[in-house]
Write a protein that holds these residues in place. Sequence first.
Motif, mmCIF file in Angstrom:
data_model
loop_
_atom_site.group_PDB
_atom_site.id
_atom_site.type_symbol
_atom_site.label_atom_id
_atom_site.label_comp_id
_atom_site.label_asym_id
_atom_site.label_seq_id
_atom_site.Cartn_x
_atom_site.Cartn_y
_atom_site.Cartn_z
ATOM 1 N N ALA B 78 55.320 53.066 68.003
ATOM 2 C CA ALA B 78 55.662 54.448 68.375
ATOM 3 C C ALA B 78 56.474 55.151 67.595
ATOM 4 O O ALA B 78 56.252 56.224 67.294
ATOM 5 C CB ALA B 78 56.433 54.087 69.748
ATOM 6 N N LEU B 79 57.415 54.207 66.791
ATOM 7 C CA LEU B 79 58.234 55.237 65.838
ATOM 8 C C LEU B 79 57.526 55.513 64.524
ATOM 9 O O LEU B 79 57.547 56.751 63.926
ATOM 10 C CB LEU B 79 59.393 54.324 65.408
ATOM 11 C CG LEU B 79 60.531 53.927 66.687
ATOM 12 C CD1 LEU B 79 61.478 53.107 66.277
ATOM 13 C CD2 LEU B 79 60.949 55.331 67.108
ATOM 14 N N TRP B 80 56.613 54.708 64.162
ATOM 15 C CA TRP B 80 55.662 54.937 62.889
ATOM 16 C C TRP B 80 54.778 56.391 63.635
ATOM 17 O O TRP B 80 54.660 57.030 62.592
ATOM 18 C CB TRP B 80 54.803 53.933 62.832
ATOM 19 C CG TRP B 80 53.748 53.851 61.764
ATOM 20 C CD1 TRP B 80 52.410 53.993 61.533
ATOM 21 C CD2 TRP B 80 53.997 54.032 60.272
ATOM 22 N NE1 TRP B 80 51.868 54.108 60.399
ATOM 23 C CE2 TRP B 80 52.867 54.396 59.609
ATOM 24 C CE3 TRP B 80 55.335 54.300 59.434
ATOM 25 C CZ2 TRP B 80 52.773 54.553 58.133
ATOM 26 C CZ3 TRP B 80 55.223 54.601 58.159
ATOM 27 C CH2 TRP B 80 53.980 54.674 57.386
ATOM 28 N N ASP B 81 54.288 56.222 64.620
ATOM 29 C CA ASP B 81 53.437 57.389 65.279
ATOM 30 C C ASP B 81 54.276 58.350 65.002
ATOM 31 O O ASP B 81 53.710 59.605 64.826
ATOM 32 C CB ASP B 81 53.155 56.968 66.684
ATOM 33 C CG ASP B 81 51.522 56.949 66.727
ATOM 34 O OD1 ASP B 81 50.792 57.030 65.776
ATOM 35 O OD2 ASP B 81 51.227 56.826 67.973
ATOM 36 N N ALA B 82 55.702 58.624 65.409
ATOM 37 C CA ALA B 82 56.431 59.671 65.238
ATOM 38 C C ALA B 82 56.605 60.107 64.177
ATOM 39 O O ALA B 82 57.615 61.237 63.847
ATOM 40 C CB ALA B 82 57.594 59.355 66.284
ATOM 41 N N GLY B 83 56.278 59.391 63.044
ATOM 42 C CA GLY B 83 56.561 59.812 61.637
ATOM 43 C C GLY B 83 57.768 59.377 60.972
ATOM 44 O O GLY B 83 58.269 59.760 59.903
ATOM 45 N N LEU B 84 58.517 58.300 61.609
ATOM 46 C CA LEU B 84 59.745 57.819 61.022
ATOM 47 C C LEU B 84 59.112 56.978 59.688
ATOM 48 O O LEU B 84 58.096 56.328 59.731
ATOM 49 C CB LEU B 84 60.443 56.887 61.911
ATOM 50 C CG LEU B 84 61.742 57.653 62.414
ATOM 51 C CD1 LEU B 84 61.233 58.927 63.552
ATOM 52 C CD2 LEU B 84 62.505 56.869 63.464
ATOM 53 N N ALA B 85 60.266 56.949 58.861
ATOM 54 C CA ALA B 85 59.760 55.879 57.500
ATOM 55 C C ALA B 85 59.906 54.619 57.961
ATOM 56 O O ALA B 85 60.782 54.244 58.879
ATOM 57 C CB ALA B 85 60.774 56.249 56.406
ATOM 58 N N ILE B 86 59.088 53.536 57.421
ATOM 59 C CA ILE B 86 59.180 52.092 57.920
ATOM 60 C C ILE B 86 60.637 51.436 57.551
ATOM 61 O O ILE B 86 61.227 50.663 58.080
ATOM 62 C CB ILE B 86 57.973 51.166 57.182
ATOM 63 C CG1 ILE B 86 57.920 50.192 57.971
ATOM 64 C CG2 ILE B 86 58.129 51.065 55.591
ATOM 65 C CD1 ILE B 86 56.852 50.132 59.015
ATOM 66 N N GLU B 87 61.207 52.311 56.250
ATOM 67 C CA GLU B 87 62.716 51.762 56.069
ATOM 68 C C GLU B 87 63.655 51.953 56.891
ATOM 69 O O GLU B 87 64.551 51.489 57.242
ATOM 70 C CB GLU B 87 63.012 52.366 54.648
ATOM 71 C CG GLU B 87 62.270 52.158 53.392
ATOM 72 C CD GLU B 87 61.082 52.828 53.409
ATOM 73 O OE1 GLU B 87 60.716 53.550 54.126
ATOM 74 O OE2 GLU B 87 60.274 52.239 52.454
#
Lengths: 498, 318
Positions: B78-87
Amino acid sequence: MGAHPTLALAGVSKSFGAVRALRDVSIELYAGEAHALAGENGAGKSTLVKTLAGVHRPDQGVILLDGEPVVLTGPADAQQAGVAVIYQEPTLFPDLSVAENIFMGRQPRRSLGRIDRAAMRAQTRELFGRLGVDLDPGRPTRGLSIADQQLVEIAKALSRDARVLIMDEPTAALSGAETARLFSVVEALREHGCAILFISHRLDEIFALCQRVTTLRDGQWIASEPVAGLTHDDLVRRMVGRDLGALYPKQDAAVGDVALKVERLTREGVFTDVSFEVRRGEIVALAGLVGAGRSEVARAIFGIDRWDAGTVTVAGRELPPGSPTAAMGAGLALVPEDRRQQGLVMEMSIERNIGLTGLRSLRRGATISRRAERDRAADWAARLRLKFARLGDGVGVLSGGNQQKVVLAKWLATEPSVLVVDEPTRGIDVGTKAEVHRLLSELAGQGIAVLMISSDLPEVLGMADRVLVMREGRLTAEIPRAEATEESVMHAATRRAA
Amino acid sequence: MTRVLRWDVLVGALLVAVFAAGSLAVPGFATTGNLSFALGDLGEIALIALAMTLLVVAAEVDLSVASVLGLSSALVGALWDAGLAIETIIPLVVLVGAVCGLVNGLLVTRLGLPSLAVTIGTLALYRGLAYVVLGDKAVAQFPPAYTALAVGDVPGTPVPYPVALFALLAVVTGVVLHATGFGRALYAIGAQEQAAFFAGIRVKRIKLLLFVLSGTVAAFAGVVFTLRYGSARADNGLGVELAVIAAVLLGGVDFDGGKGTLGGVIAGVLLIGLLRNLLMLGDVSTEIQSIVTGLLLIVSVLTPRLVSLVRPALKGTP
Ligand SMILES: Nc1ncnc2c1ncn2[C@@H]1O[C@H](COP(=O)(O)OP(=O)(O)OP(=O)(O)O)[C@@H](O)[C@H]1O
Ligand SMILES: [Mg+2]
């Protein structure tokens, strides 16, 4: 009463691995006779009891019932034969009620096999009435003090209408009043023709209750003889194999600053408004009947239970409620009453149990030094004359008295400045008792403040600089050494509230 | 008990036997490629088993680990979808795992509830949250640098990175459990909690810490799982808790607490891994694999009991 003993052992030997707990031992229990079994810690008394009870099978020798050899394949066989046993360590089911424990496996029935709870409770009350026990038959046994558990075990054994009653240190946690009642009940059973086997490290009790005594030393039979005509010293000599001085009285020590100060300590429904001080170099005894709240005060001081009001101050610093870790940090140590649940981790070895209170001080870098741990255990094992095979052995195989020594060792090793001991010599033999008394006296001489809970009145009178007496959760008297007598202490402990 | 008869040693021997039998009987088993794959496939179970060992020694258990793993995977998606960096995502998700563990721990230590019941509850709860976060969809396309970390081998060796990490953490856990005061305290708590408390050991604090640790490790395992498969899903890691507990018990840790060694658990983990791999190579269906896991669980609980029943009978003393 026939010529045959009701129950007897003839030439019995029993070993556990390399430990020879019994070697060619014989004993005869006659109807209408109370027979004492004496011996030091680890002499084999409990092993003999468990052999008679069908728990252990003898390696050699036979068990005779009414003169006929029998094989007991388990405790059920012994019960069938009319043998009731009170074991040294209570074996109650914590979640069952007091009454259910007493009538375990032979509950009174109503029609259709339903358990008659009302009858069960009524019979329990009747038994408790005879023993003078004030316990609710319906409460679970979980949380009962060792003394109360012992009383339940006694009631359980008495309820069996046994032909042979075997009691392994039933009085170790009891005070004089409960012991006296137990003795009058046992006396009545004996007069009805019951055969009694009784074990106690309080030799006076043997002289008060028994007609014959058998002595064991290191698993060997030493003597069986009438009690009449024996002196206290004779008996000790048989047990120990040498003469022993009188119980060690406390030496005078320079009394210093207040080390432990308890002010208006209250735990609702348990104890109220308890205030006292213990100074460096002093031994203060906390006396009273079973259930007076002595152990509860000790537990609260050490942070096991929380208190509702009041303060506890150690060397000028107030302790937070409910934190044993903080109490230990302040230099407090508690030798608790229940060694199996509170004092020891039964599955752990002797050395690890002794090390458990020193997990910080045994650290070398990040890890524990096994050598330091072993040295600490070896040192204290020697000082307390612990009887053991290897320090790596589990504490579970030690005799009761030797387990108690491990608990003492574990706490003395923390080098406390205030030592609280709850029945420190429960189940400890005469020789070692003197040893423990000498040790406590020495510790006081080094400036340690000692608070001692004891149900053993001679111990209280011999050791204490001052005696505090508790009754029904309150301090009722403070008696200086010079005025402390059996009468003055018992009076303060039992006087009914006006 | 003699050294040869110790349970963990027996499991070690069984491990060697299974390995030998597999090498002889199953083609393609004893190749570096397959073994490296088998180890990698075991990564999450192995990591979680470390924390679980500490818990079970202290007579507690955490059944919610697989759900925390799933929740963690869903959050990564979900967070990756939302565009957050993996770090940013990784520390956030691990933190959520710690909170999940904290909730378990507080319920157990503050309210005095049995951990078996509490974590069955949160097993359902956390998995439910995972579906709330991501629904039924799958998120893929993670940065190749990270997925390579999850599947790749340490350069010059056939050892996948997660397994190397496991080896490192296993050494640390082994030292903590067997050589430090903290480890001693865990055994004491597991064997006789009251005596541990009376000895000044902070029983509740230690238990709380163990649950937080378990949640944290499970969430991290969720990250590894997601990157390894390159796919974030709410149902990732379903049933992993059983494999973990089977490995721990098989390793000789007593479910009643106070007993067991980390060496045994490592042998248990590897044994489960080998068996799973052998079954897979033999094209055995997942149902059968699950049956085998279940049987292992029962056997590992049953055998020590049987031994302790039979041994005195053989010696002739009750
Ligand atoms: N199950 C067992 N396994 C191994 N050794 C045992 C076992 N039970 C007793 N022993 C050993 O046998 C010896 C006798 O123990 P026992 O319990 O009979 O002593 P005791 O006379 O009752 O002592 P105490 O006065 O301390 O209760 C001790 O050395 C003890 O360590
Ligand atoms: Mg005994």
